[in-house]
Design a protein around this motif. Sequence first.
Motif, PDB file in Angstrom:
ATOM      1  N   LEU A   6       0.841  -1.206   0.000  1.00 37.67           N
ATOM      2  CA  LEU A   6       0.000   0.000   0.000  1.00 37.67           C
ATOM      3  C   LEU A   6       0.874   1.253   0.000  1.00 37.67           C
ATOM      4  O   LEU A   6       0.618   2.204  -0.737  1.00 37.67           O
ATOM      5  N   ASP A   9       2.296   1.997  -3.308  1.00 37.76           N
ATOM      6  CA  ASP A   9       1.245   2.527  -4.182  1.00 37.76           C
ATOM      7  C   ASP A   9       0.974   4.003  -3.862  1.00 37.76           C
ATOM      8  O   ASP A   9       0.818   4.838  -4.757  1.00 37.76           O
ATOM      9  N   ILE A  10       0.969   4.335  -2.579  1.00 33.54           N
ATOM     10  CA  ILE A  10       0.696   5.716  -2.147  1.00 33.54           C
ATOM     11  C   ILE A  10       1.775   6.669  -2.671  1.00 33.54           C
ATOM     12  O   ILE A  10       1.465   7.719  -3.239  1.00 33.54           O
ATOM     13  N   THR A  13       1.474   7.099  -6.376  1.00 35.88           N
ATOM     14  CA  THR A  13       0.313   7.928  -6.725  1.00 35.88           C
ATOM     15  C   THR A  13       0.618   9.408  -6.501  1.00 35.88           C
ATOM     16  O   THR A  13       0.289  10.258  -7.338  1.00 35.88           O
ATOM     17  N   MET A  30      -3.441  11.485   5.425  1.00 35.29           N
ATOM     18  CA  MET A  30      -4.174  10.294   4.995  1.00 35.29           C
ATOM     19  C   MET A  30      -5.289   9.937   5.975  1.00 35.29           C
ATOM     20  O   MET A  30      -5.272  10.343   7.129  1.00 35.29           O
ATOM     21  N   ASP A 102     -11.975   2.363   3.455  1.00 35.17           N
ATOM     22  CA  ASP A 102     -10.893   2.711   2.527  1.00 35.17           C
ATOM     23  C   ASP A 102      -9.677   3.337   3.194  1.00 35.17           C
ATOM     24  O   ASP A 102      -9.753   3.870   4.298  1.00 35.17           O
ATOM     25  N   VAL A 103      -8.581   3.292   2.469  1.00 37.71           N
ATOM     26  CA  VAL A 103      -7.382   4.065   2.815  1.00 37.71           C
ATOM     27  C   VAL A 103      -7.297   5.176   1.768  1.00 37.71           C
ATOM     28  O   VAL A 103      -7.221   4.904   0.571  1.00 37.71           O
ATOM     29  N   ILE A 104      -7.354   6.420   2.229  1.00 35.33           N
ATOM     30  CA  ILE A 104      -7.446   7.561   1.306  1.00 35.33           C
ATOM     31  C   ILE A 104      -6.252   8.505   1.493  1.00 35.33           C
ATOM     32  O   ILE A 104      -5.888   8.839   2.620  1.00 35.33           O
ATOM     33  N   ILE A 105      -5.692   8.927   0.372  1.00 32.60           N
ATOM     34  CA  ILE A 105      -4.698  10.019   0.414  1.00 32.60           C
ATOM     35  C   ILE A 105      -5.523  11.303   0.307  1.00 32.60           C
ATOM     36  O   ILE A 105      -6.053  11.629  -0.752  1.00 32.60           O
ATOM     37  N   LYS A 106      -5.667  11.995   1.416  1.00 35.00           N
ATOM     38  CA  LYS A 106      -6.537  13.187   1.438  1.00 35.00           C
ATOM     39  C   LYS A 106      -5.878  14.359   0.714  1.00 35.00           C
ATOM     40  O   LYS A 106      -6.449  14.966  -0.176  1.00 35.00           O
ATOM     41  N   SER A 107      -4.688  14.704   1.186  1.00 29.70           N
ATOM     42  CA  SER A 107      -4.009  15.861   0.583  1.00 29.70           C
ATOM     43  C   SER A 107      -2.517  15.785   0.887  1.00 29.70           C
ATOM     44  O   SER A 107      -2.084  14.956   1.704  1.00 29.70           O
ATOM     45  N   ILE A 108      -1.791  16.659   0.227  1.00 24.74           N
ATOM     46  CA  ILE A 108      -0.358  16.767   0.505  1.00 24.74           C
ATOM     47  C   ILE A 108       0.001  18.244   0.644  1.00 24.74           C
ATOM     48  O   ILE A 108      -0.725  19.110   0.137  1.00 24.74           O
TER      49      ILE A 108
ATOM     50  N   GLN B   4      -2.248  20.594  -1.628  1.00 25.03           N
ATOM     51  CA  GLN B   4      -2.912  20.054  -2.819  1.00 25.03           C
ATOM     52  C   GLN B   4      -3.853  18.934  -2.380  1.00 25.03           C
ATOM     53  O   GLN B   4      -3.414  17.929  -1.805  1.00 25.03           O
ATOM     54  N   ASP B   5      -5.162  19.116  -2.619  1.00 25.15           N
ATOM     55  CA  ASP B   5      -6.127  18.065  -2.275  1.00 25.15           C
ATOM     56  C   ASP B   5      -6.022  16.938  -3.290  1.00 25.15           C
ATOM     57  O   ASP B   5      -5.971  17.196  -4.486  1.00 25.15           O
ATOM     58  N   LEU B   6      -6.009  15.720  -2.791  1.00 18.37           N
ATOM     59  CA  LEU B   6      -5.939  14.574  -3.718  1.00 18.37           C
ATOM     60  C   LEU B   6      -7.192  13.710  -3.633  1.00 18.37           C
ATOM     61  O   LEU B   6      -7.789  13.370  -4.639  1.00 18.37           O
ATOM     62  N   ASN B   7      -7.585  13.365  -2.407  1.00 18.96           N
ATOM     63  CA  ASN B   7      -8.748  12.489  -2.209  1.00 18.96           C
ATOM     64  C   ASN B   7      -8.709  11.265  -3.114  1.00 18.96           C
ATOM     65  O   ASN B   7      -9.663  10.955  -3.815  1.00 18.96           O
ATOM     66  N   LEU B   8      -7.569  10.594  -3.100  1.00 19.47           N
ATOM     67  CA  LEU B   8      -7.390   9.414  -3.942  1.00 19.47           C
ATOM     68  C   LEU B   8      -7.254   8.174  -3.071  1.00 19.47           C
ATOM     69  O   LEU B   8      -6.739   8.234  -1.953  1.00 19.47           O
ATOM     70  N   ALA B  10      -5.623   4.915  -1.682  1.00 19.27           N
ATOM     71  CA  ALA B  10      -4.226   4.504  -1.530  1.00 19.27           C
ATOM     72  C   ALA B  10      -3.888   3.422  -2.541  1.00 19.27           C
ATOM     73  O   ALA B  10      -2.727   3.172  -2.821  1.00 19.27           O
ATOM     74  N   SER B  13      -2.872   3.242  -7.856  1.00 25.17           N
ATOM     75  CA  SER B  13      -2.071   2.622  -8.931  1.00 25.17           C
ATOM     76  C   SER B  13      -2.609   1.237  -9.256  1.00 25.17           C
ATOM     77  O   SER B  13      -2.763   0.879 -10.426  1.00 25.17           O
TER      78      SER B  13
END
Lengths: 112, 216
Positions: A6, A9-10, A13, A30, A102-108, B4-8, B10, B13
């Motif tokens: 995971l 993948d993060i 992405t 996250m 889910d496992v979500i990438i919220k923001s960076i 930067q919002d992503l809301n993707l 994990a 890919s």
Amino acid sequence: MHEFALAQDIVETIARNVGDEMSKLDVIHMEVGQFSGAVIDSLEFGLKIILQEKNLPAVKINIVPVPAAAICDCKTEYELDSIMTACPSCGSFQRQITSGKDVIIKSIELKD
Amino acid sequence: MKTQDLNLSAQESNQLIASGNRNVFYESGVFAVNIIGSPGCGKTSILEYTANHFDEKFAVIVGDVKTALDADRIIKSGQKNAYAIETGGGCHLTANMIREKAMEIDLKGIDYLFIENVGNLVCPSAFDLGENLKIAVLSIPEGDEKVRKYPSLFIRAAAVIINKIDLLGFMDYDIEQVKADCRAHNSNVKIFETSVKTGKGFDEFFQYLRDQRKHF
């Protein structure tokens, strides 16, 4: 123990989304759902290893656990302490799980 | 500092490749089934039985940490169209492994693709392979608390097979509780009770697969 996969993948992405600015990566925010099957400590550990490999050892990781919630067929929305938590209004398990899967990438955050 | 919002997801890919797999399968008329269960629950035995009794054109991909023993078993049972993926330590299959293996398969020549995942109730549940149906397999000797212990699989599985049903009665196994637990995780779950020794439950299971394929 799929957290390392995971984590890979993060990072991939994020790299795909920021392109040339990957070196400016400062913070990853996250959310990890209660029923996602991912262990937060292991995920964080995997992310740190991979970020170190990418020469980004200073990137901060902020992971927020997300409790599971459902909407019952009787329309009651409720949080689930465990999967065996029935609807507090009608006692039913006829529901849709609306969050916590889910496992979500919220923001960076990127440095200037 | 810039946010930067992503809301993707994990699994973004993996998800992109899984969606590609799903499209390729759909265009070839292939209904893909991802079978997940513990080591020893009978996944391979179910596929051996299927090889001999499911009168449809299909292929099987079998994932194991080591060896191609399970794929060999399925080939020996009469289904030549069986392919092994040796993960070399990986605890689950990924969409990319399926994408690469599917290139070896004549997809136009089959209607179903069964993917036997690595024996594990946790990690495989998190990775979409591009399947149309996720099936969890339980078995009587494993004990009746598995569903509660592994929620991430049972909230995602559209169907559950309770296998080795011929052993019910020899063990303390509260099957009604197991079914109730399955429904607590997914109120629309379809439950089958099967035995490869007696053939119980397979007619219903095969009919379910045919019905699902009609609607995919």
